[in-house]
Design a protein around this motif. Structure first.
Motif, mmCIF file in Angstrom:
data_model
loop_
_atom_site.group_PDB
_atom_site.id
_atom_site.type_symbol
_atom_site.label_atom_id
_atom_site.label_comp_id
_atom_site.label_asym_id
_atom_site.label_seq_id
_atom_site.Cartn_x
_atom_site.Cartn_y
_atom_site.Cartn_z
ATOM 1 N N LYS A 29 -64.016 -24.291 91.551
ATOM 2 C CA LYS A 29 -63.543 -22.945 91.880
ATOM 3 C C LYS A 29 -64.717 -22.002 92.118
ATOM 4 O O LYS A 29 -64.676 -21.150 92.996
ATOM 5 C CB LYS A 29 -62.656 -22.414 90.749
ATOM 6 N N ASP A 30 -65.760 -22.158 91.301
ATOM 7 C CA ASP A 30 -66.944 -21.324 91.471
ATOM 8 C C ASP A 30 -67.555 -21.532 92.850
ATOM 9 O O ASP A 30 -68.038 -20.596 93.477
ATOM 10 C CB ASP A 30 -67.989 -21.649 90.396
ATOM 11 N N LYS A 31 -67.543 -22.765 93.328
ATOM 12 C CA LYS A 31 -68.112 -23.053 94.641
ATOM 13 C C LYS A 31 -67.343 -22.325 95.727
ATOM 14 O O LYS A 31 -67.927 -21.761 96.654
ATOM 15 C CB LYS A 31 -68.057 -24.567 94.894
ATOM 16 N N ASP A 32 -66.034 -22.337 95.649
ATOM 17 C CA ASP A 32 -65.218 -21.676 96.660
ATOM 18 C C ASP A 32 -65.370 -20.166 96.613
ATOM 19 O O ASP A 32 -65.270 -19.486 97.623
ATOM 20 C CB ASP A 32 -63.736 -22.034 96.464
ATOM 21 N N LYS A 33 -65.628 -19.628 95.427
ATOM 22 C CA LYS A 33 -65.650 -18.187 95.239
ATOM 23 C C LYS A 33 -66.934 -17.545 95.731
ATOM 24 O O LYS A 33 -66.943 -16.409 96.145
ATOM 25 C CB LYS A 33 -65.483 -17.860 93.756
ATOM 26 N N ASP A 34 -68.029 -18.250 95.662
ATOM 27 C CA ASP A 34 -69.320 -17.611 95.874
ATOM 28 C C ASP A 34 -70.182 -18.409 96.825
ATOM 29 O O ASP A 34 -70.633 -19.471 96.485
ATOM 30 C CB ASP A 34 -70.044 -17.485 94.525
ATOM 31 N N ASN A 35 -70.360 -17.900 98.031
ATOM 32 C CA ASN A 35 -71.142 -18.619 99.019
ATOM 33 C C ASN A 35 -72.486 -17.969 99.295
ATOM 34 O O ASN A 35 -73.208 -18.385 100.192
ATOM 35 C CB ASN A 35 -70.354 -18.702 100.338
ATOM 36 N N ASP A 36 -72.828 -16.921 98.539
ATOM 37 C CA ASP A 36 -74.070 -16.206 98.834
ATOM 38 C C ASP A 36 -75.039 -16.254 97.663
ATOM 39 O O ASP A 36 -75.814 -15.345 97.443
ATOM 40 C CB ASP A 36 -73.771 -14.752 99.200
ATOM 41 N N ASN A 37 -75.035 -17.356 96.919
ATOM 42 C CA ASN A 37 -75.837 -17.408 95.704
ATOM 43 C C ASN A 37 -77.331 -17.436 95.949
ATOM 44 O O ASN A 37 -78.103 -17.094 95.063
ATOM 45 C CB ASN A 37 -75.412 -18.620 94.869
ATOM 46 N N ASP A 38 -77.750 -17.902 97.116
ATOM 47 C CA ASP A 38 -79.169 -17.984 97.406
ATOM 48 C C ASP A 38 -79.666 -16.737 98.136
ATOM 49 O O ASP A 38 -80.786 -16.706 98.600
ATOM 50 C CB ASP A 38 -79.459 -19.222 98.264
ATOM 51 N N ARG A 39 -78.854 -15.732 98.245
ATOM 52 C CA ARG A 39 -79.238 -14.547 99.002
ATOM 53 C C ARG A 39 -80.314 -13.763 98.274
ATOM 54 O O ARG A 39 -80.448 -13.841 97.051
ATOM 55 C CB ARG A 39 -78.026 -13.659 99.238
ATOM 56 N N LEU A 40 -81.064 -12.967 99.013
ATOM 57 C CA LEU A 40 -82.070 -12.104 98.412
ATOM 58 C C LEU A 40 -81.461 -10.729 98.170
ATOM 59 O O LEU A 40 -80.486 -10.338 98.819
ATOM 60 C CB LEU A 40 -83.285 -12.003 99.333
ATOM 61 N N PRO A 41 -82.014 -9.959 97.242
ATOM 62 C CA PRO A 41 -81.495 -8.613 96.967
ATOM 63 C C PRO A 41 -81.564 -7.734 98.212
ATOM 64 O O PRO A 41 -82.517 -7.811 98.995
ATOM 65 C CB PRO A 41 -82.445 -8.096 95.877
ATOM 66 N N PRO A 151 -87.147 -15.626 84.457
ATOM 67 C CA PRO A 151 -86.591 -14.913 85.607
ATOM 68 C C PRO A 151 -86.403 -15.844 86.801
ATOM 69 O O PRO A 151 -87.283 -16.657 87.111
ATOM 70 C CB PRO A 151 -87.660 -13.848 85.905
ATOM 71 N N SER A 152 -85.272 -15.732 87.463
ATOM 72 C CA SER A 152 -84.998 -16.558 88.633
ATOM 73 C C SER A 152 -85.798 -16.055 89.825
ATOM 74 O O SER A 152 -86.357 -14.944 89.813
ATOM 75 C CB SER A 152 -83.503 -16.503 88.970
ATOM 76 N N ALA A 153 -85.853 -16.866 90.880
ATOM 77 C CA ALA A 153 -86.552 -16.461 92.099
ATOM 78 C C ALA A 153 -85.922 -15.194 92.679
ATOM 79 O O ALA A 153 -86.618 -14.330 93.230
ATOM 80 C CB ALA A 153 -86.513 -17.602 93.120
ATOM 81 N N GLU A 154 -84.613 -15.075 92.545
ATOM 82 C CA GLU A 154 -83.901 -13.916 93.076
ATOM 83 C C GLU A 154 -84.289 -12.642 92.333
ATOM 84 O O GLU A 154 -84.532 -11.593 92.943
ATOM 85 C CB GLU A 154 -82.390 -14.156 92.966
ATOM 86 N N VAL A 155 -84.382 -12.716 91.012
ATOM 87 C CA VAL A 155 -84.780 -11.557 90.213
ATOM 88 C C VAL A 155 -86.248 -11.222 90.453
ATOM 89 O O VAL A 155 -86.627 -10.046 90.529
ATOM 90 C CB VAL A 155 -84.513 -11.811 88.722
ATOM 91 N N SER A 156 -87.075 -12.245 90.599
ATOM 92 C CA SER A 156 -88.498 -12.015 90.886
ATOM 93 C C SER A 156 -88.669 -11.299 92.219
ATOM 94 O O SER A 156 -89.539 -10.431 92.366
ATOM 95 C CB SER A 156 -89.262 -13.346 90.901
#
Length: 242
Positions: A29-41, A151-156
């Motif tokens: 379900k998480d996969k279907d819900k969120d397709n932008d997890n690798d996006r940058l801020p 810290p994740s790459a996204e937070v960094s």
């Protein structure tokens, strides 16, 4: 970044039957819900959290009654001028010092929408994974368990963009501090100087405390309109509500 890794988890565990199926269903379900997890801020998110942290740092010393003595020392041993610390350049400099380092305290809450994905504290996803580990489940994320809270790459990247934005708009922040503190910092900086109208969507997002919700008031989704920057009552976010 965690969600794609989670999808590839190899769970070798005592969990069997209904419990295991429930975990697999949740991940699907998480996969279907969120397709932008690798996006940058986004630029909006960077400005939003820069102002959140700077306002929070300034609020800590807002009621200070300390008086600073500046200028040359006179014959009587006193200095020429006295100024209040809470309106001094020193207070602003101290608040801005390493302000973007505080962004590293944030985590990605991938289960939340928009800018609400950035918040302090452990995300629901990570809490679930840690709970599985504590139950004896083997969870493979490709990094050692002791590094899960780094810290994740996204937070960094959010921190790096924060530093660049602060450097670029430092004069604007100083103008607000010395001449416009009656106005909300987020509105003065983000709305008036940094973002276009099309880039401001995240400024209206406030965490309601319920998974999947955006800004909620009276049971309906709420997005704050962009009020005039001059005058009027204002509201600023704090780290606790994000």
């Amino acid at each position: 970044m965690l969600r794609p890794l989670i999808l590839g988890l190899l769970l070798l565990s005592p969990l069997t039957g209904a419990a295991e199926e429930e975990e697999e269903e949740k991940i699907a379900k998480d996969k279907d819900k969120d397709n932008d997890n690798d996006r940058l801020p986004t630029k909006c998110e960077v400005c939003k959290f820069l102002t959140v942290e700077l306002q929070s740092a300034l609020d800590k010393t807002r009621r200070s009654k300390e008086v600073l003595e500046i200028g040359a020392v006179l014959d009587n041993g006193k200095r020429k001028r006295k100024i209040m610390y809470n309106t001094s350049e020193m207070r602003l400099a101290e608040a801005m010092d390493n302000i973007c380092e505080r962004i590293l305290q944030y985590n990605v809450h991938a289960e939340r929408p928009g800018s609400l994905r950035y918040a302090k504290g452990t995300s629901e996803t990570m809490a679930t994974l840690k709970n599985l580990v504590h139950k004896g489940v083997k969870v493979e994320l490709g990094i050692p368990f002791e590094m899960w809270d780094e810290p994740s790459a996204e937070v960094s990247d959010l921190k790096k963009q924060c530093e660049n934005m602060l450097e670029h708009y430092e004069d604007i922040v100083e103008d607000w501090y010395f001449h416009h503190q009656d106005l909300e910092l987020e509105r003065f900086l983000c709305v008036s100087h940094v973002l276009t109208v099309e880039q401001r969507d995240c400024l209206g997002e406030v965490w309601s405390g319920r998974k999947g919700d955006k800004a909620v008031s009276g049971g309906k989704e709420r997005k704050r309109a962009d009020p005039p920057v001059q005058g009027g009552a204002t509201h600023h976010h704090d780290g606790g509500e994000l």
